[in-house]
Design an enzyme around this catalytic site. Structure first.
Site, PDB file in Angstrom:
ATOM      1  N   ASP A  52       0.769  -1.203   0.023  1.00  0.00           N
ATOM      2  CA  ASP A  52       0.016  -0.066  -0.023  1.00  0.00           C
ATOM      3  C   ASP A  52       0.933   1.049   0.057  1.00  0.00           C
ATOM      4  O   ASP A  52       1.659   1.361   0.971  1.00  0.00           O
ATOM      5  CB  ASP A  52      -0.895   0.103   1.233  1.00  0.00           C
ATOM      6  N   TYR A  57       3.092   9.920  -0.107  1.00  0.00           N
ATOM      7  CA  TYR A  57       4.110   9.141   0.608  1.00  0.00           C
ATOM      8  C   TYR A  57       5.472   9.347  -0.201  1.00  0.00           C
ATOM      9  O   TYR A  57       6.527   9.401   0.497  1.00  0.00           O
ATOM     10  CB  TYR A  57       4.007   7.766   0.792  1.00  0.00           C
ATOM     11  N   LYS A  87      -2.760   5.920  -3.897  1.00  0.00           N
ATOM     12  CA  LYS A  87      -3.836   6.723  -3.685  1.00  0.00           C
ATOM     13  C   LYS A  87      -3.600   8.132  -4.407  1.00  0.00           C
ATOM     14  O   LYS A  87      -2.524   8.545  -4.326  1.00  0.00           O
ATOM     15  CB  LYS A  87      -3.866   6.922  -1.941  1.00  0.00           C
ATOM     16  N   HIS A 120      -7.431   9.573  -1.398  1.00  0.00           N
ATOM     17  CA  HIS A 120      -6.841   9.597  -0.063  1.00  0.00           C
ATOM     18  C   HIS A 120      -7.429  10.297   1.181  1.00  0.00           C
ATOM     19  O   HIS A 120      -7.594   9.967   2.234  1.00  0.00           O
ATOM     20  CB  HIS A 120      -5.191  10.111  -0.049  1.00  0.00           C
TER      21      HIS A 120
END
Length: 322
Positions: A52, A57, A87, A120
């Protein structure tokens, strides 16, 4: 070790493992990314198949590198053996930016498709703003209809095999269901014994939406996390009586709730321990003790609150589901 799998409502023929490795970070230093690639390879070697990530990120490129290395060294035969989630972040939460955002993520990961693509967070940022600097002046309401319609296009094109949301409340999901041609398959939210999400789980189950639990141990090391899980005397007592760790008790509890679990260990021993939750169970008495634990949401989202933005209070973000 084979991790149990479930089939999502999206029609995606590939089953989704119920336990996977999350690659979230707020500080993707070169050292972190190197350790993350190593952790992904170790996880694949141990039997993990679900990973994931997210554009926010900044670990997508490193995940793609880990996948390439896993194939080249024979840990897997092809990318199709893995279930990859990414996301879309606030700066791309616009109808005309969803598809380009996914295409960029695919280029960064060197993949033809993701198995799952999620919104997200239910908010947008002004065009041109820095997506990694959460400035309250940049927050604006999201046009959920245009964004979700674009998400549906991503699935129709085959670039995302399933689509879903993250950090959405019952009300915000209902807003999507009012017009969606393809309903969300997943809602990824904070969930653990200290924040059990009973109302949301019931609502999602009634609408064929699976819950994916992030921070299943409370994210105790994060700036917003809680120690209510790992320092729970109830969980400690159950762990001692069963010869397990508190983390294993918390993860087993989540598994028994029928949710998908996204963990974040980058330590091989912890990765192994997390796999050891499937061959035993909690007693009815133990489950009742956990159900009675005090409840408190740890991730309140204070950084998204502003006088000028769409969320002026914590209650606005979570629609009173606190």
């Amino acid at each position: 070790m084979a991790i149990p799998e479930i089939i999502l409502s999206s029609g995606n023929a590939k089953a989704m493992p119920v336990l996977g490795l999350g690659l979230g970070t707020l500080d993707p230093t070169p050292e972190f990314l190197t350790s993350m690639i190593k952790a992904v390879l170790e996880a694949i070697e141990l039997g993990y198949r679900m990973f994931d990530t997210a554009s926010f990120y900044r670990t997508e490129e490193a995940l793609g590198e880990a996948i390439s290395q896993a194939i080249s060294c024979g840990l897997i035969k092809s990318r199709d053996e893995l279930f990859i989630t990414s996301k879309i972040w606030l700066n791309d939460n616009y109808g005309d930016r969803v598809l380009p955002a996914l295409q960029k993520s695919l280029r960064d990961m060197k993949l033809d498709y993701v198995d799952q693509y999620l919104i997200h967070f239910p908010m947008s940022m002004k065009a041109g703003s820095n997506p990694f600097r959460l400035n309250p002046e940049d927050f604006v309401p999201m046009d959920i209809k245009s964004v979700w319609t674009a998400m549906e296009e991503c699935q129709t094109l085959g670039l995302a095999k399933s689509i879903g949301v993250s950090n959405f409340t019952c009300k915000k999901i209902a807003d999507i269901l009012a017009f969606a041609k393809i309903p969300p398959a997943i809602n990824q939210v904070e969930m653990n014994p200290a924040w059990q999400q009973g109302k949301l789980r019931e609502y999602c189950q009634a609408n064929g939406i699976k819950i994916a639990a992030y921070s299943p141990l409370g994210a105790a090391g994060a700036f917003w996390g809680t120690k209510d899980v790992l320092e729970s005397k109830v969980l400690m007592g159950i762990a001692e009586s069963k010869g397990k760790s508190v983390a294993q008790i918390a993860l087993r509890w989540a598994y028994e709730q029928g949710v998908i679990i996204v963990t974040k260990p980058h330590n091989k021993e912890r990765l192994k321990q997390n796999l050891e939750i499937f061959e035993w169970g909690l007693s009815e008495e133990e489950s009742m003790k956990i159900a009675a634990l005090p409840q408190r949401r740890a991730g309140l989202g204070h950084m998204f609150i502003s006088d000028t933005g769409p969320f002026k209070s914590v209650e606005d973000i979570w629609d009173g589901e606190l």
